[in-house]
Design a protein around this motif. Structure first.
Motif, PDB file in Angstrom:
ATOM      1  N   ARG A  68       1.133  -1.302   0.091  1.00  0.00           N
ATOM      2  CA  ARG A  68       0.114   0.189   0.246  1.00  0.00           C
ATOM      3  C   ARG A  68       1.249   1.058  -0.059  1.00  0.00           C
ATOM      4  N   SER A  69       0.449   2.481  -0.922  1.00  0.00           N
ATOM      5  CA  SER A  69       1.299   3.228  -1.485  1.00  0.00           C
ATOM      6  C   SER A  69       1.198   4.553  -0.725  1.00  0.00           C
ATOM      7  N   GLY A  89      -9.090   0.178  -4.511  1.00  0.00           N
ATOM      8  CA  GLY A  89      -8.375   1.181  -4.014  1.00  0.00           C
ATOM      9  C   GLY A  89      -6.859   1.177  -4.969  1.00  0.00           C
ATOM     10  N   SER A  90      -6.025   0.329  -5.961  1.00  0.00           N
ATOM     11  CA  SER A  90      -5.769   0.445  -6.647  1.00  0.00           C
ATOM     12  C   SER A  90      -6.452   0.688  -7.878  1.00  0.00           C
ATOM     13  N   GLY A 116      -7.367  -4.124  -6.179  1.00  0.00           N
ATOM     14  CA  GLY A 116      -8.959  -3.932  -5.757  1.00  0.00           C
ATOM     15  C   GLY A 116      -9.603  -2.491  -6.081  1.00  0.00           C
TER      16      GLY A 116
HETATM   17  P1  ADP Z   1      -6.983  -2.720  -3.256  1.00  0.00           P
HETATM   18  O1  ADP Z   1      -6.266  -2.295  -4.047  1.00  0.00           O
HETATM   19  O2  ADP Z   1      -7.131  -4.194  -2.290  1.00  0.00           O
HETATM   20  O3  ADP Z   1      -8.349  -1.571  -2.653  1.00  0.00           O
HETATM   21  P2  ADP Z   1      -5.632  -0.145  -1.371  1.00  0.00           P
HETATM   22  O4  ADP Z   1      -7.562   0.107  -1.098  1.00  0.00           O
HETATM   23  O5  ADP Z   1      -4.733  -0.223   0.429  1.00  0.00           O
HETATM   24  O6  ADP Z   1      -6.082  -2.069  -2.107  1.00  0.00           O
HETATM   25  O7  ADP Z   1      -5.094   1.063  -2.288  1.00  0.00           O
HETATM   26  C1  ADP Z   1      -4.170   0.150  -2.651  1.00  0.00           C
HETATM   27  C2  ADP Z   1      -3.110   1.683  -3.193  1.00  0.00           C
HETATM   28  O8  ADP Z   1      -3.906   1.934  -4.166  1.00  0.00           O
HETATM   29  C3  ADP Z   1      -3.016   2.092  -2.037  1.00  0.00           C
HETATM   30  O9  ADP Z   1      -1.961   2.402  -1.193  1.00  0.00           O
HETATM   31  C4  ADP Z   1      -2.779   3.677  -3.101  1.00  0.00           C
HETATM   32  O10 ADP Z   1      -1.354   3.478  -3.392  1.00  0.00           O
HETATM   33  C5  ADP Z   1      -3.740   3.657  -3.845  1.00  0.00           C
HETATM   34  N1  ADP Z   1      -4.575   4.098  -3.810  1.00  0.00           N
HETATM   35  C6  ADP Z   1      -5.406   3.765  -2.908  1.00  0.00           C
HETATM   36  N2  ADP Z   1      -6.782   4.983  -2.956  1.00  0.00           N
HETATM   37  C7  ADP Z   1      -6.694   5.542  -4.106  1.00  0.00           C
HETATM   38  C8  ADP Z   1      -7.164   6.773  -4.305  1.00  0.00           C
HETATM   39  N3  ADP Z   1      -8.979   6.927  -3.594  1.00  0.00           N
HETATM   40  N4  ADP Z   1      -6.919   7.675  -5.230  1.00  0.00           N
HETATM   41  C9  ADP Z   1      -5.418   7.199  -5.794  1.00  0.00           C
HETATM   42  N5  ADP Z   1      -4.650   6.397  -5.037  1.00  0.00           N
HETATM   43  C10 ADP Z   1      -5.377   5.698  -4.311  1.00  0.00           C
END
Ligand code: ADP
Length: 322
Positions: free
Chosen positions: A74-75, A106-107, A104
């Motif tokens: 996660r970044s 968020g990505s 997912g």
């Molecule tokens: P997933 O993809 O499994 O839902 P996360 O929600 O942790 O996992 O998102 C992974 C990464 O995607 C985050 O750490 C961030 O770098 C990026 N990310 C998440 N939400 C956003 C957003 N609203 N806008 C831009 N980048 C995002």
């Protein structure tokens, strides 16, 4: 024509089958004559330039392995306008003209933002939760369900031998799909999910007592993580019913393991399509499954969709798991 040089990354929570998707992206990209770069640790690798040039053999012997060989993360830094700009600059510097993002929701938001900054992105749903509204299936879900079933079958042996009740917590913070489908497959007396409020007396105690009268002597209650309070629930069940109750939190074992045939196959098909989409000059798309077919949609539209819980299946569970 579209991209000449593409990159692939895995982001957010890992899921079995991500490797199969990476493999398909790499091999398809190379087949189409593009250069393919692997980005390490999700968006973090785009910020730091931690990348690796991929060839046909870079993805050998990974189709059967869980996790992700290019790692995931996660970044928080990427999740800022400056971070997205920095990642886009890095893409220009490394001559990356398109990115496949496996992860997912968020990505996908990240992929949408990176597309907005001028780097065409394509998403592939990879998460054990099956919680992406626009796709009826996500890579990793089948393996996770099968892991849950295997673990609960083991629990059942001991639960049955002692006439006990087993409360099992499975993953799913906001999504009860894993609990629902695996709960049906293990014959759980009650299935608790975050999408449907439950009544302790009606949905657990009364059901246990009813089945007990009908001759049942051991019980499995499957609870999605998002419902919370499993330890407390176990104690209440013991107090109310007098039945010895044990609580098991399956935890991270659900994320690991060799991907099932289904996950390998769907990941391969999705990976192929994602690389081809970039090659053909598309951007801001997500590869999804609808009515059993692999198609692609606009990411922004896909992100606006609301996920619907499978109430019909939930009702079926209520009728037959008694
Ligand atoms: P997933 O993809 O499994 O839902 P996360 O929600 O942790 O996992 O998102 C992974 C990464 O995607 C985050 O750490 C961030 O770098 C990026 N990310 C998440 N939400 C956003 C957003 N609203 N806008 C831009 N980048 C995002």
């Amino acid at each position: 024509m579209g991209a000449k040089s593409i990159a692939v990354l895995t982001s957010g929570g890992d899921a079995p089958g991500m490797n199969a998707a990476v493999r398909a992206v790499v091999r398809t990209g190379l087949y189409l004559g593009m250069r393919v770069i692997g980005i390490k640790r999700g968006y973090n690798g785009l910020l730091s330039g931690d990348t690796v040039e991929m060839n046909l053999r870079s993805v050998s012997d990974i189709i059967h392995r869980g996790g992700t060989v290019i790692y995931t993360a996660r970044s928080p830094e990427f999740n800022t306008p400056e971070g997205v700009k920095k990642a886009a600059d890095m893409c220009h510097k490394l001559d990356i003209s398109g990115v496949v993002v496996i992860g997912g929701d968020g990505s996908f938001r990240g992929a949408r933002d990176l597309t907005g900054a001028g780097i065409p992105c394509i998403g592939i749903p990879g998460t054990i939760d099956n919680d992406i509204a626009s796709s009826e299936y996500t890579v990793g879900f089948d393996t996770a369900m099968n892991t849950v079933v295997e673990m609960v079958d083991r629990l059942r042996d001991t639960t049955e031998s002692h006439d006990r009740c087993s409360v099992v917590e499975v993953m799913g913070r906001r999504c009860g799909e894993l609990a629902l489908q695996s709960g049906i497959a293990v014959g759980a007396t009650s299935i608790l999910v975050p999408e449907v409020p439950f009544d302790f007396q009606r949905d657990i105690v009364d059901r246990m007592k009813f089945t007990q009268k009908a001759g049942k002597r051991h019980f499995i209650i499957v609870v999605a993580e998002g419902v919370g309070g499993v330890e407390e629930l176990g104690k209440r069940i013991k107090n109310e019913t007098g039945i010895e109750t044990r609580v098991t939190i399956l935890g991270h074992v659900q994320r690991g393991g060799s991907p099932t045939l289904r996950d390998r196959l769907v990941a391969s098909e999705m990976g192929y399509r994602a690389a081809k989409l970039l090659y053909e000059g598309n951007s801001n798309r997500v590869v999804v499954m609808q009515n059993g077919k692999i198609i692609d949609l606009d990411i922004t539209e896909a992100l606006n969709k609301k996920r619907e819980f499978n109430m019909e299946l939930y009702k079926i569970a209520h009728v037959i798991s008694i």
